[in-house]
Design an enzyme around this catalytic site. Structure first.
Site, PDB file in Angstrom:
ATOM      1  N   HIS A 145       0.812  -1.223   0.000  1.00  0.00           N
ATOM      2  CA  HIS A 145       0.000   0.000   0.000  1.00  0.00           C
ATOM      3  C   HIS A 145       0.842   1.268   0.000  1.00  0.00           C
ATOM      4  CE1 HIS A 145      -4.080  -1.767   0.771  1.00  0.00           C
ATOM      5  NE2 HIS A 145      -3.301  -2.801   1.059  1.00  0.00           N
ATOM      6  N   ASP A 151       3.463   9.488  -0.648  1.00  0.00           N
ATOM      7  CA  ASP A 151       2.283   8.696  -0.277  1.00  0.00           C
ATOM      8  C   ASP A 151       2.073   7.605  -1.312  1.00  0.00           C
ATOM      9  OD1 ASP A 151      -0.061   8.088   1.200  1.00  0.00           O
ATOM     10  OD2 ASP A 151      -0.485  10.217   1.461  1.00  0.00           O
TER      11      ASP A 151
END
Ligand code: GDG
Length: 472
Positions: free
Chosen positions: A158, A366
């Site tokens: 992720h 991110d």
């Protein structure tokens, strides 16, 4: 269809999967419901050794079994607080300066992964497809393989996968990549992450990697792929409109007294660029006196990992910066930054997004950033707000309608805020439409189904006992 076994560090509770938490939990649960299966992982509880060894605790919800274990304090410290969140998380977010490496913690990380694998084995059936999530569990698949498990196993990361020059800072980098090669499919959020992994395979593991994701290394063959995690835009739109007539949202609107609203929502994490964002907003107020008193930044930042040192530091820094900036620009009836250190209901966040003129999403790094996507999906199509987005969020690959910024460029961020606040309706609509096309094309269902289709279709390695190199 064969059963699915999902393995993640934390397991959503059965109630969370019913929609109150939304997002990922609902998406993964959808896949589990379709094929039946098990969701296995840590319960979030720290328990005694004997209680931990009694697990997993099983809860049944239709065809889905929730199987959770508690972790003893030492395991929590070494596996979760230590190697996962004080080594892997900062390095994978390009923050070597914040990373610490401790051999004992790394040993604990591997030990807990092996222990978790042992706990999971008793739940497995021969045809199960196993889907492992995120950096906490890199060696989980290898631990299962060493117990003779030959099932299809996929792994999805992720967070970003760093370029090799960064990854080399973690002393056991090779063992980590070798562990990843024990899966049949390894999924990344963006092409850049996949390329960084391939780069390591070719230049540091003497392996091969093709552009379409066929990798050979450490005596194993696997497939890598890019699976952009998304949201369900209609679910977000429904939550955003649900709040319109609710008291708290009306109270907030009233308290703004016609001022423009900038919304930011992030877990309180140094990767999210909050200090840089506050300073850019301060600079904006400094250079744009006409906006002082006329625009408010609402920052919602629920604390996470607050027992990891660097997280205490970021909290302290932010409180200081918010106080300093507010001291400089507040009036009797005006507070430029409203900084909330707590968790809000999901519908409330989405409603606030809809009420705001800007979504300011400026992480330093991110994997994807779902907030950016939720912000867009929550907008009123007739009068949408503007997404100001960091080029270092995985979402920047898709959200081409955003105003893109470099979060290290305070002046550039301040200019983007000014531009977004004055953007004509026609341009806002056009940018919103551009983003919505991508949100619909790559929604959460597409992410989940494409990963699982690849995992179910991938050609398997021969059993590991005949290929020992992959498991040394
Ligand atoms: C990791 C990767 C990747 C936030 N505050 C509240 C709240 N949230 C929700 C948001 C969003 C989720 O939490 C955060 O997701 P992000 O993607 O923005 O960031 P991470 O937590 O760092 O997630 C990231 C993601 O995994 C998925 O692959 O995109 O890159 O770092 O849904 O809305 N929800 C509620 N109250 C809050 O106060 N209810």
């Amino acid at each position: 269809m064969t059963r699915l076994v999902v393995v993640s560090n934390r397991v959503a509770s059965p109630t969370e999967t019913k929609g109150s938490a939304g997002g990922l939990a609902v998406g993964v649960f959808g896949a589990l419901k379709d094929s039946g299966g098990v969701w296995f992982g840590w319960s979030g509880d720290v328990v005694s050794d004997s209680v931990a060894n009694q697990g997993p605790k099983l809860e049944q919800d239709g065809a889905v079994t929730f199987a959770t274990v508690g972790l003893p304090k030492k395991d929590y410290d070494q596996y979760y607080r230590g190697f996962s969140n004080a080594t892997l998380w900062p390095v994978f977010h390009y923050r070597n300066d914040l990373a610490v490496y401790d051999r004992d913690e790394y040993a604990g990380y591997r030990r807990v992964n092996s222990w978790l694998a042992h706990r999971a084995i008793k739940l497995l059936q021969p045809d199960d497809v196993i889907w492992v999530h995120d950096y906490h569990l890199i060696p989980f698949g290898e631990a299962l393989r060493s117990e003779g498990v030959t099932n299809r196993m996929g792994f999805f990361l992720h967070i970003p996968f760093p370029s090799p020059q960064i990854l080399l800072n973690i002393p056991p980098h090779e063992e980590l990549v070798k562990s990843l090669c024990c899966y049949d499919v390894v999924g990344f959020q963006t092409p850049g992450d996949q390329a960084a992994f391939h780069d390591y395979i070719v230049r540091h593991a003497h392996g091969t990697a093709t552009a379409d994701g066929e990798v050979e290394a450490f005596g194993r063959k696997l497939k890598t792929g890019v699976y952009r995690i998304g949201i369900f835009p209609d679910e977000i739109a429904e939550q955003a409109t649900r709040g319109e007539a609710r008291q708290d949202v009306m109270d907030l609107k009233q308290s703004l007294e016609g001022r423009k609203l900038i919304m930011s929502v992030d877990r309180l994490d140094y990767s999210k660029g909050l200090v840089e964002r506050f300073k850019a907003f301060e600079y904006f107020l400094e250079k744009s006196p006409e906006w002082r008193g006329n625009v408010t930044l609402v920052q919602i930042a629920p604390p996470t990992r607050s027992d990891v040192d660097t997280y205490q530091q970021i909290r302290h820094n932010l409180e200081y910066e918010a106080g300093r900036i507010n001291g400089r620009y507040s009036g009797l009836d005006y507070t430029p930054i409203r900084y909330m250190n707590q968790r809000y209901d999901r519908w409330k966040l989405m409603s606030l997004f809809r009420e705001s003129q800007i979504g300011l999403v400026t992480p330093l790094r991110d994997g994807m950033n779902l907030v950016a996507k939720e912000y867009v999906a929550a907008q009123n199509p007739d009068d949408p707000g503007v997404l100001v987005l960091s080029q270092f969020a995985g979402a920047a690959d898709e959200m081409k309608g955003a105003l893109m910024v470099n979060p290290h460029d305070m002046v550039g961020m301040s200019e983007a805020i000014g531009r977004a606040l004055s953007m004509p309706l026609a341009e806002r609509r056009e940018r919103y439409e551009t983003n919505m096309v991508m949100l619909r094309k790559y929604d959460l269902g597409v992410w989940r189904d494409s990963f699982l289709a690849d995992l179910r279709g991938v050609k398997l390695n021969k059993p590991l006992s005949k290929r020992p190199a992959g498991n040394k």
